[in-house]
Structures are given as structure tokens and as C-alpha cells.
Motif scaffolding. Structure first.
Motif, short mmCIF file in Angstrom:
data_model
loop_
_atom_site.label_atom_id
_atom_site.label_comp_id
_atom_site.label_asym_id
_atom_site.label_seq_id
_atom_site.Cartn_x
_atom_site.Cartn_y
_atom_site.Cartn_z
N SER A 1 0.84 -1.21 0.00
CA SER A 1 0.00 0.00 0.00
C SER A 1 0.87 1.25 0.00
O SER A 1 1.74 1.40 0.85
CB SER A 1 -0.87 0.03 1.26
N ARG B 1 1.04 5.70 -0.62
CA ARG B 1 0.36 7.00 -0.65
C ARG B 1 0.58 7.60 -2.04
O ARG B 1 1.71 7.70 -2.50
CB ARG B 1 0.99 7.90 0.42
N SER B 2 -0.49 7.96 -2.70
CA SER B 2 -0.34 8.55 -4.04
C SER B 2 -0.15 10.06 -3.92
O SER B 2 -0.22 10.62 -2.84
CB SER B 2 -1.56 8.24 -4.90
N GLN C 1 -2.21 12.15 -4.72
CA GLN C 1 -3.50 12.76 -4.35
C GLN C 1 -3.90 12.36 -2.92
O GLN C 1 -5.06 12.49 -2.55
CB GLN C 1 -4.59 12.32 -5.33
N GLU C 2 -2.96 11.85 -2.15
CA GLU C 2 -3.20 11.40 -0.77
C GLU C 2 -4.22 10.27 -0.70
O GLU C 2 -4.80 10.00 0.34
CB GLU C 2 -3.61 12.56 0.14
N LYS C 3 -4.44 9.61 -1.81
CA LYS C 3 -5.29 8.43 -1.85
C LYS C 3 -4.34 7.24 -2.02
O LYS C 3 -3.36 7.34 -2.74
CB LYS C 3 -6.24 8.54 -3.04
N GLU D 1 -2.92 3.68 8.53
CA GLU D 1 -3.42 4.17 7.24
C GLU D 1 -3.86 3.02 6.35
O GLU D 1 -4.86 3.14 5.63
CB GLU D 1 -2.34 5.00 6.53
N GLN E 1 -7.56 2.79 4.90
CA GLN E 1 -7.79 2.84 3.46
C GLN E 1 -8.38 1.54 2.90
O GLN E 1 -9.26 1.57 2.05
CB GLN E 1 -6.47 3.14 2.72
N ASN F 1 -12.48 1.10 0.77
CA ASN F 1 -12.57 2.24 -0.14
C ASN F 1 -12.24 1.79 -1.56
O ASN F 1 -11.54 0.80 -1.75
CB ASN F 1 -11.58 3.34 0.27
N LEU G 1 -10.04 1.81 -4.36
CA LEU G 1 -8.63 2.15 -4.55
C LEU G 1 -8.15 1.64 -5.89
O LEU G 1 -8.65 0.64 -6.40
CB LEU G 1 -7.77 1.53 -3.44
N ASP G 2 -7.15 2.33 -6.45
CA ASP G 2 -6.53 1.87 -7.69
C ASP G 2 -5.60 0.71 -7.37
O ASP G 2 -4.73 0.83 -6.49
CB ASP G 2 -5.75 3.00 -8.36
#
Length: 171
Positions: A48, A50-51, A53-55, A87, A91, A106, A108-109
Motif C-alpha cells: 500500500s 500513498r499517491s 493525491q493522498e489516496k 493508514e 484505506q 474504499n 482504490l486503484d
């Protein structure tokens, strides 16, 4: 709860019965490989990040690889920064040790690393620290709603892992 969300996810393909639950922990690549009886490379680990865009984004890769920071940056356009355990849970809905790209909390990509294409089947976790399911790479792509295949890992091109057991120094 996390295992239940993955069971719910797999109901749409009638695959719940294929999920495995172990008496022992499968929370690490090594423990999962031991519980299942395969080489660590065949464990599909979910990482996992953090992108920009904080997603979060998820990368599913073979168990014997590491993220190549240069390839990651070239592919995604930002530095690879892993999420903290809190996180990850926030997420994905899955705690560390059971993180998988199925039954996510969520949207998620999800990206699949080409390191997994060496194998006919792999074993991703199923939302708990003592679960897994055997899937083909095509099934992992379908069931995870993956966006695409990427090449962001290192350490697997040098030597092909072997499943054979060495007895008396013979293969």
C-alpha cells in the motif's frame, strides 16, 4: 470483519469455498508460503502506497520482490511512500498481515506487477492474517478490478525461483 468483506466480495464469482483459513499465521510471505506449502515467490503480496493525491494505491506483486524506487517513480510520477499500518487499515479495511486487493473498504486503484506472471497460480491473502486463496494471474486481475499491469519491482529477473525440493544435493 475484513475476512467477511472478502467472503462477500468472492460471492459474486462463487469462490468463497476456495478461500483457505489456516490454524497458523500467514501474516508474512514466509509464514504464508510455509502454511500453504509453496515457495515464497508464489505468495501474492499487496503493498500500500500513498499517491500524489493522498489516496492509497495498491501494488500486488510476487512474494520474492522489492519495489524498485526508480521504476515506481517513472511509472506513477511520484515517490514510493508506504502507508503506516493505521493508514493501511483505514484505506483498505484490512490489517497488516491480511492486506489484499479484495473486499476493500474504499475504492482504490490496484496495479499488478509483472513479477507475478512467472507463475500459473499465486496465493494472495483474504483479509486476515491466516487466510489465502489460489488464483491465476487473470483471476487476480479480474477479482481485484486492477487498472493495469506494471513493472515496478526488482529482484526477480536475475534468477527464476524453483519449486523443486533438494534431496541429497540432487534436484
Amino acid at each position: 470483519m475484513s475476512l467477511e468483506s472478502v467472503k462477500h466480495h468472492f460471492q459474486q464469482w462463487n469462490r468463497v469455498a476456495d478461500m483457505m483459513e489456516f490454524e497458523t499465521s500467514s501474516a508474512t510471505v514466509e509464514l504464508a508460503a510455509e502454511a500453504i506449502g509453496v515457495i515464497p515467490a508464489r505468495i501474492a503480496k499487496t503493498l500500500s502506497f500513498r499517491s500524489d493525491q493522498e489516496k492509497a494505491i495498491l501494488i500486488v506483486a510476487a512474494g520474492d520482490v522489492k519495489i524498485d524506487n526508480k521504476k515506481f517513480r517513472q511509472t506513477f510520477g511520484f515517490k514510493a511512500r508506504m502507508l503506516t499500518p493505521d493508514e493501511v487499515l483505514e484505506q483498505t479495511g484490512h490489517a497488516i498481515g491480511g492486506v489484499c486487493p479484495f473486499g476493500l473498504k474504499n475504492e482504490l486503484d490496484v496495479f499488478l506487477d509483472v513479477s507475478m506472471k512467472r507463475f500459473e497460480t499465486l496465493f494472495p491473502a483474504c483479509g486476515s492474517a491466516n487466510s489465502a486463496i489460489e488464483l491465476t494471474t487473470d483471476e487476480i486481475f479480474l477479482y481485484s478490478y486492477a487498472r493495469e499491469w506494471v513493472d515496478v519491482c526488482k529482484g526477480w529477473e536475475e534468477a527464476e525461483p524453483r519449486e523443486s525440493v533438494v534431496l541429497n544435493n540432487e534436484v
